[in-house]
Write a protein that holds these residues in place. Sequence first.
Motif, PDB file in Angstrom:
ATOM      1  N   UNK A 138      38.341  34.692  45.379  1.00 45.87           N
ATOM      2  CA  UNK A 138      38.140  33.818  44.219  1.00 45.87           C
ATOM      3  C   UNK A 138      38.344  34.689  42.983  1.00 45.87           C
ATOM      4  N   UNK A 139      39.033  34.175  41.978  1.00 47.84           N
ATOM      5  CA  UNK A 139      39.354  34.975  40.803  1.00 47.84           C
ATOM      6  C   UNK A 139      39.140  34.193  39.523  1.00 47.84           C
ATOM      7  N   UNK A 140      38.770  34.928  38.474  1.00 46.51           N
ATOM      8  CA  UNK A 140      38.732  34.404  37.116  1.00 46.51           C
ATOM      9  C   UNK A 140      39.842  35.125  36.380  1.00 46.51           C
ATOM     10  N   UNK A 141      40.748  34.351  35.757  1.00 49.06           N
ATOM     11  CA  UNK A 141      41.869  34.948  35.039  1.00 49.06           C
ATOM     12  C   UNK A 141      41.904  34.432  33.609  1.00 49.06           C
ATOM     13  N   UNK A 142      42.659  35.121  32.781  1.00 49.37           N
ATOM     14  CA  UNK A 142      42.910  34.635  31.428  1.00 49.37           C
ATOM     15  C   UNK A 142      44.098  33.682  31.498  1.00 49.37           C
ATOM     16  N   UNK A 143      44.501  33.107  30.371  1.00 46.30           N
ATOM     17  CA  UNK A 143      45.526  32.060  30.349  1.00 46.30           C
ATOM     18  C   UNK A 143      46.864  32.511  30.926  1.00 46.30           C
ATOM     19  N   UNK A 144      47.227  33.778  30.741  1.00 47.43           N
ATOM     20  CA  UNK A 144      48.531  34.224  31.244  1.00 47.43           C
ATOM     21  C   UNK A 144      48.478  34.678  32.701  1.00 47.43           C
ATOM     22  N   UNK A 145      47.311  34.602  33.345  1.00 46.87           N
ATOM     23  CA  UNK A 145      47.201  34.942  34.765  1.00 46.87           C
ATOM     24  C   UNK A 145      46.665  36.322  35.063  1.00 46.87           C
ATOM     25  N   UNK A 146      46.299  37.081  34.046  1.00 42.76           N
ATOM     26  CA  UNK A 146      45.733  38.416  34.303  1.00 42.76           C
ATOM     27  C   UNK A 146      44.296  38.273  34.788  1.00 42.76           C
ATOM     28  N   UNK A 147      43.948  38.933  35.897  1.00 41.52           N
ATOM     29  CA  UNK A 147      42.600  38.767  36.464  1.00 41.52           C
ATOM     30  C   UNK A 147      41.522  39.471  35.656  1.00 41.52           C
ATOM     31  N   UNK A 148      40.356  38.830  35.577  1.00 39.17           N
ATOM     32  CA  UNK A 148      39.185  39.417  34.930  1.00 39.17           C
ATOM     33  C   UNK A 148      38.135  39.840  35.953  1.00 39.17           C
ATOM     34  N   UNK A 149      37.888  38.987  36.945  1.00 35.07           N
ATOM     35  CA  UNK A 149      36.891  39.319  37.970  1.00 35.07           C
ATOM     36  C   UNK A 149      37.251  38.614  39.273  1.00 35.07           C
ATOM     37  N   UNK A 150      36.741  39.218  40.373  1.00 35.25           N
ATOM     38  CA  UNK A 150      37.018  38.712  41.710  1.00 35.25           C
ATOM     39  C   UNK A 150      35.714  38.535  42.485  1.00 35.25           C
ATOM     40  N   UNK A 151      35.777  37.670  43.484  1.00 39.62           N
ATOM     41  CA  UNK A 151      34.675  37.509  44.434  1.00 39.62           C
ATOM     42  C   UNK A 151      35.303  37.169  45.775  1.00 39.62           C
ATOM     43  N   UNK A 152      34.905  37.881  46.827  1.00 38.49           N
ATOM     44  CA  UNK A 152      35.503  37.688  48.140  1.00 38.49           C
ATOM     45  C   UNK A 152      34.480  37.047  49.071  1.00 38.49           C
ATOM     46  N   UNK A 153      34.937  36.074  49.871  1.00 38.46           N
ATOM     47  CA  UNK A 153      34.078  35.408  50.843  1.00 38.46           C
ATOM     48  C   UNK A 153      34.819  35.312  52.172  1.00 38.46           C
ATOM     49  N   UNK A 154      34.069  35.050  53.215  1.00 37.86           N
ATOM     50  CA  UNK A 154      34.683  34.778  54.514  1.00 37.86           C
ATOM     51  C   UNK A 154      35.435  33.456  54.414  1.00 37.86           C
ATOM     52  N   UNK A 155      36.448  33.279  55.243  1.00 40.98           N
ATOM     53  CA  UNK A 155      37.351  32.133  55.098  1.00 40.98           C
ATOM     54  C   UNK A 155      36.669  30.789  55.295  1.00 40.98           C
ATOM     55  N   UNK A 156      35.660  30.719  56.157  1.00 37.51           N
ATOM     56  CA  UNK A 156      35.052  29.415  56.431  1.00 37.51           C
ATOM     57  C   UNK A 156      33.990  29.038  55.392  1.00 37.51           C
ATOM     58  N   UNK A 157      33.679  29.917  54.462  1.00 36.29           N
ATOM     59  CA  UNK A 157      32.683  29.646  53.421  1.00 36.29           C
ATOM     60  C   UNK A 157      33.289  28.717  52.366  1.00 36.29           C
ATOM     61  N   UNK A 158      32.497  27.793  51.881  1.00 36.18           N
ATOM     62  CA  UNK A 158      32.956  26.816  50.904  1.00 36.18           C
ATOM     63  C   UNK A 158      33.336  27.488  49.586  1.00 36.18           C
ATOM     64  N   UNK A 159      34.256  26.849  48.854  1.00 36.69           N
ATOM     65  CA  UNK A 159      34.651  27.352  47.544  1.00 36.69           C
ATOM     66  C   UNK A 159      33.509  27.272  46.534  1.00 36.69           C
ATOM     67  N   UNK A 160      32.536  26.436  46.795  1.00 37.33           N
ATOM     68  CA  UNK A 160      31.386  26.330  45.889  1.00 37.33           C
ATOM     69  C   UNK A 160      30.636  27.658  45.788  1.00 37.33           C
ATOM     70  N   UNK A 161      30.605  28.420  46.859  1.00 35.65           N
ATOM     71  CA  UNK A 161      29.932  29.725  46.844  1.00 35.65           C
ATOM     72  C   UNK A 161      30.631  30.658  45.869  1.00 35.65           C
ATOM     73  N   UNK A 162      31.965  30.694  45.917  1.00 33.41           N
ATOM     74  CA  UNK A 162      32.724  31.521  44.984  1.00 33.41           C
ATOM     75  C   UNK A 162      32.574  31.043  43.554  1.00 33.41           C
ATOM     76  N   UNK A 163      32.520  29.724  43.378  1.00 37.99           N
ATOM     77  CA  UNK A 163      32.359  29.166  42.033  1.00 37.99           C
ATOM     78  C   UNK A 163      31.012  29.561  41.442  1.00 37.99           C
ATOM     79  N   UNK A 164      29.969  29.477  42.243  1.00 37.61           N
ATOM     80  CA  UNK A 164      28.627  29.833  41.751  1.00 37.61           C
ATOM     81  C   UNK A 164      28.548  31.322  41.410  1.00 37.61           C
ATOM     82  N   UNK A 165      29.209  32.166  42.215  1.00 40.16           N
ATOM     83  CA  UNK A 165      29.152  33.609  41.978  1.00 40.16           C
ATOM     84  C   UNK A 165      29.907  34.005  40.717  1.00 40.16           C
TER      85      UNK A 165
END
Length: 188
Positions: free
Chosen positions: A63-90
């Motif tokens: 899961x990544x947070x990027x600026x408008x042009x696509x440059x990454x600011x922060x990342x969060x890694x989860x196991x594949x079966x974990x819901x995207x809500x977990x990454x969103x909350x983190x």
Amino acid sequence: MGRDGCVCSDDGRPVRTEGRTPDHHDRRDLSQGSPHGFQPWGKKGGLGRLIGRTKGGMNTKLHAVTVANGRPLSFFITAAQISDYTGAAALLDDLPKAKWMLADRGYDAEWFRDALEQKGIKPCIPGRKSRSMPVKYDKHRYKRRNRIEIMFGRLKDWRRVATRSIAAQPSSSRPSLSPPPCSSSCNQ
């Protein structure tokens, strides 16, 4: 059976049966635990290696947070079966000041939309197909999400370069990561 009531093999010798259960197998059952306490997936309840099973095999989600042009600011890694809500909350606390938030259907949740609006960010997230009431979003703006997909593609390309074991190769066979030297015709 032998004469004295014990079980015998074909050649007449008695067979040892004590200590064996009727369903005894020569191979160790994996549910019995690891030998010598070694557990490659980590301790029970720990983070482990964040590798999860999916239809396509073993995988992880980034899961990544990027600026408008696509440059990454922060990342969060989860196991594949974990819901995207977990990454969103983190990653919710790592969001910069922004007018819009582009995300795919996996991040469509009322609590996430409310949290974004409390931060002054307008969500541009299409609704899940299972939603009873469709959600309105700016379809023209959502098309710019391809910049995020391009960023993930670049990460995958550079991972191949970064994980190459260049130091283990002799210097004559190492691949060059710099451009080739310019010939005399380049200087004109």
